[in-house]
Design a protein around this motif. Sequence first.
Motif, PDB file in Angstrom:
ATOM      1  N   UNK A  16      71.760   1.196 -35.726  1.00  9.74           N
ATOM      2  CA  UNK A  16      73.125   0.909 -35.285  1.00  9.74           C
ATOM      3  C   UNK A  16      73.931   0.340 -36.445  1.00  9.74           C
ATOM      4  N   UNK A  17      75.195   0.643 -36.470  1.00 10.56           N
ATOM      5  CA  UNK A  17      76.084   0.054 -37.462  1.00 10.56           C
ATOM      6  C   UNK A  17      76.123  -1.456 -37.290  1.00 10.56           C
ATOM      7  N   UNK A  18      76.047  -1.901 -36.028  1.00 10.71           N
ATOM      8  CA  UNK A  18      76.033  -3.334 -35.757  1.00 10.71           C
ATOM      9  C   UNK A  18      77.422  -3.941 -35.774  1.00 10.71           C
ATOM     10  N   UNK A  19      77.478  -5.198 -36.180  1.00 14.83           N
ATOM     11  CA  UNK A  19      78.754  -5.917 -36.155  1.00 14.83           C
ATOM     12  C   UNK A  19      79.713  -5.366 -37.204  1.00 14.83           C
ATOM     13  N   UNK A  20      80.929  -5.144 -36.795  1.00 12.96           N
ATOM     14  CA  UNK A  20      81.947  -4.660 -37.739  1.00 12.96           C
ATOM     15  C   UNK A  20      83.229  -5.463 -37.549  1.00 12.96           C
ATOM     16  N   UNK A  21      84.050  -5.454 -38.606  1.00 15.56           N
ATOM     17  CA  UNK A  21      85.377  -6.068 -38.528  1.00 15.56           C
ATOM     18  C   UNK A  21      86.410  -5.043 -38.958  1.00 15.56           C
ATOM     19  N   UNK A  22      87.548  -5.093 -38.360  1.00 14.95           N
ATOM     20  CA  UNK A  22      88.615  -4.223 -38.862  1.00 14.95           C
ATOM     21  C   UNK A  22      89.316  -4.904 -40.031  1.00 14.95           C
ATOM     22  N   UNK A  23      90.028  -4.105 -40.792  1.00 14.30           N
ATOM     23  CA  UNK A  23      90.860  -4.610 -41.880  1.00 14.30           C
ATOM     24  C   UNK A  23      92.233  -3.962 -41.772  1.00 14.30           C
ATOM     25  N   UNK A  24      93.191  -4.531 -42.445  1.00 15.30           N
ATOM     26  CA  UNK A  24      94.527  -3.940 -42.451  1.00 15.30           C
ATOM     27  C   UNK A  24      94.923  -3.545 -43.862  1.00 15.30           C
ATOM     28  N   UNK A  25      95.316  -2.313 -44.009  1.00 18.91           N
ATOM     29  CA  UNK A  25      95.939  -1.884 -45.263  1.00 18.91           C
ATOM     30  C   UNK A  25      97.438  -2.045 -45.095  1.00 18.91           C
ATOM     31  N   UNK A  26      98.030  -2.875 -45.915  1.00 24.73           N
ATOM     32  CA  UNK A  26      99.470  -3.109 -45.831  1.00 24.73           C
ATOM     33  C   UNK A  26     100.141  -2.410 -46.999  1.00 24.73           C
ATOM     34  N   UNK A  27     100.858  -1.356 -46.692  1.00 27.11           N
ATOM     35  CA  UNK A  27     101.590  -0.614 -47.718  1.00 27.11           C
ATOM     36  C   UNK A  27     103.006  -1.168 -47.778  1.00 27.11           C
ATOM     37  N   UNK A  28     103.396  -1.669 -48.941  1.00 25.96           N
ATOM     38  CA  UNK A  28     104.723  -2.285 -49.040  1.00 25.96           C
ATOM     39  C   UNK A  28     105.753  -1.323 -49.636  1.00 25.96           C
ATOM     40  N   UNK A  29     105.307  -0.113 -49.880  1.00 25.21           N
ATOM     41  CA  UNK A  29     106.257   0.913 -50.359  1.00 25.21           C
ATOM     42  C   UNK A  29     106.884   1.630 -49.163  1.00 25.21           C
ATOM     43  N   UNK A  30     108.100   2.103 -49.364  1.00 20.98           N
ATOM     44  CA  UNK A  30     108.758   2.876 -48.305  1.00 20.98           C
ATOM     45  C   UNK A  30     107.945   4.138 -48.023  1.00 20.98           C
ATOM     46  N   UNK A  31     107.920   4.529 -46.780  1.00 24.17           N
ATOM     47  CA  UNK A  31     107.198   5.737 -46.363  1.00 24.17           C
ATOM     48  C   UNK A  31     108.196   6.694 -45.728  1.00 24.17           C
ATOM     49  N   UNK A  32     108.247   7.904 -46.250  1.00 24.25           N
ATOM     50  CA  UNK A  32     109.177   8.902 -45.726  1.00 24.25           C
ATOM     51  C   UNK A  32     108.428   9.890 -44.835  1.00 24.25           C
ATOM     52  N   UNK A  33     108.920  10.052 -43.640  1.00 26.90           N
ATOM     53  CA  UNK A  33     108.305  10.956 -42.664  1.00 26.90           C
ATOM     54  C   UNK A  33     108.739  12.398 -42.935  1.00 26.90           C
ATOM     55  N   UNK A  34     108.005  13.318 -42.318  1.00 30.35           N
ATOM     56  CA  UNK A  34     108.331  14.741 -42.449  1.00 30.35           C
ATOM     57  C   UNK A  34     109.758  15.027 -41.960  1.00 30.35           C
ATOM     58  N   UNK A  35     110.231  14.248 -40.995  1.00 32.56           N
ATOM     59  CA  UNK A  35     111.576  14.454 -40.448  1.00 32.56           C
ATOM     60  C   UNK A  35     112.660  13.974 -41.412  1.00 32.56           C
ATOM     61  N   UNK A  36     112.268  13.266 -42.474  1.00 35.69           N
ATOM     62  CA  UNK A  36     113.238  12.783 -43.447  1.00 35.69           C
ATOM     63  C   UNK A  36     113.543  11.298 -43.323  1.00 35.69           C
ATOM     64  N   UNK A  37     113.184  10.695 -42.201  1.00 37.02           N
ATOM     65  CA  UNK A  37     113.443   9.264 -42.016  1.00 37.02           C
ATOM     66  C   UNK A  37     112.434   8.431 -42.792  1.00 37.02           C
TER      67      UNK A  37
END
Lengths: 381, 381
Positions: A16-37
């Motif tokens: 079993x993988x056993x105990x796990x913790x999640x993590x957060x990747x925080x991207x501080x750069x602007x992200x442009x969607x396919x729709x242009x926003x």
Amino acid sequence: MNDSFPHDLPNEEPGEVGLVRWQDYVCRDAFTFECGSTIPGFTLRYETYGRLNAARDNAILITHALSGDHHCAGVHSIRDGKPGWWNNLIGPGKAVDTNQYFVICSNCLGGCQGSTGPSSKNPQTGKSYGLDFPVITIRDMVNAQRLLLEKELGIASLYAIIGGSMGGMQVLQWMIDYPDYVQRVIALATTGRQSAQAIAFNEVGRSAIMQDPGWQGGAYGAGAGPNVGLSVARMMAHITYLSDKGLEEKFGRSRKEGSGGERFGAEFEVESYLHYQGQSFINRFDANTYLYFTKALDRFDLYGEGGRMEDSFANVKSRVLVTGFTSDWLYPPEQNRAIVHALLRCGKPATYAQLDMSLGHDSFLVHAPELYRLISGFLAN
Amino acid sequence: MNDSFPHDLPNEEPGEVGLVRWQDYVCRDAFTFECGSTIPGFTLRYETYGRLNAARDNAILITHALSGDHHCAGVHSIRDGKPGWWNNLIGPGKAVDTNQYFVICSNCLGGCQGSTGPSSKNPQTGKSYGLDFPVITIRDMVNAQRLLLEKELGIASLYAIIGGSMGGMQVLQWMIDYPDYVQRVIALATTGRQSAQAIAFNEVGRSAIMQDPGWQGGAYGAGAGPNVGLSVARMMAHITYLSDKGLEEKFGRSRKEGSGGERFGAEFEVESYLHYQGQSFINRFDANTYLYFTKALDRFDLYGEGGRMEDSFANVKSRVLVTGFTSDWLYPPEQNRAIVHALLRCGKPATYAQLDMSLGHDSFLVHAPELYRLISGFLAN
């Protein structure tokens, strides 16, 4: 941040993988969607299992389905009775062997399990994005994952990507958009484009949500929302994830214990089961994410304007395994097979497998030794 | 009241029933339901086409499906562009030939198209019955039809009964409960018992209705009601009446004209079509009748506690034709065939036909020359 879990945690069970913790990747750069926003930045919540090797070439990305999340293996505490959603596939000595591979899974951009989505705070207003969140596509989900892998985890190429349903669409989009980045892909119970029937079911779910007075044009507050509409949408969708035969085998016409006098209440076990599915969903899922993700599914179309999947697959370099399930009527076998046929017509190394399982679309999620052998064999090759 | 229509009306087209009027059978005797509850009397709205012959032995009863009514052939005015729901089957020279047969169709007891049901006035309170209306079963519908035929129309036996879906269940119940009354039966696209999946879909529809604040525990007033819930229920159910292939052929991924900027509105034609189905339904159907009728469907079970349809069929004397449709996934071919197999095991004169049509459950309602030849041949024999 590219260290793996749970190397420093106790209580691992063998296999079993056993105990796990999640993590957060925080991207501080602007992200442009396919729709242009554009949004000014985003967070992706993710988990990893196993260790990235010195060559950094043993990473496998897992992509999740509509209602899935980043927690696909292991448990969050020693008293946690519910391991991650693909725990039967992923772990030491399992088909996706964490002794061998470094496994990553992130909650999709637009999601509601820790990644930035419509329920997240819009830094420009201080309130939840709601419907100000940009229209999201499968491609946007993939692009955000790519940033996580490259910028956060320092991974220059993936050994494999594996996903089913909406996760399978991401797999296909990955191999199309980043052909040099992905060596192998495994797409399960998916489609090259959403069928009219699948669009129709999604639209009924969206109607139930958007006509619920609690929806408030998407501007409901935290803890509130269109709970009735969301539960109805989930109950209906859940039927499409199963099969006639699977429901017959599991429930048939069994009566709910203690039922009898009800005139319109749940009388059969299958009804109670669906109500449970609907109720538990509203406690863990955001209605606006449901709208955004179902629209991403409906707009997914690798056939394009020319009606030929080959046009999408021209630059694919990955080796491809697609697997359909006989009882899956949401994304039936022929829609899975069609992906491989189009790849073969382009001269790509693709193969199709079909498993005779009775549990419908969700067959890819249940215990299936034959599937595990297919996956481990394909990964080893 | 047993004269037939439209013998005294003008403007008949050759091959068409032409102008028809409905009539009301008003039963002033108390009616006891299978559940044991009684109402002091009831009305059945019905239409007839053709003439009852002198021997009174050419009568054919048509039984309708969940959302059907008594108006199955002809038109109500010369400007009426929408003939009855089975007009392609019934008329002079058609498969059910009104030059030869006297055809009767009534709106089921519990209905909302003129027959007594939950939206009718309860004479004991002066208000609508609402949920005070007794639980109704397929058997109750049949018993009320029997009173219409015997007491109102003076018919001592039926040449045939024909119905599809819920109408097919009535056909089967008729031959079981009144074996000496019915010479021939034709049941289409039906089942000997509601499957777990079919129950599940009905329960989602009921949940959408009963959780709509407009439902008010069933006590909504005339013109009001759970319109959102009812339209969602109908949209979903409508998908189950069609088929993946039929929807793909009819709509595919065609975009709605003028669509483009919508984020969550109807964007594909299949979505607009479903919305139209939902909206038109709330204008013609009562939500409580929907609850009562879907429960009647869900409780229908000819297998009984012993799990053997043969036990229900022991006394059948009618000659039986059951027809399934390949693309019907609500009541799939095998469920139709199982009825005939059980009858054959009992030594009954039953036969099964299967038509390869792509329109799903509703195939029995669309133009189908092969079906018409099967029906006219079976009736002639």
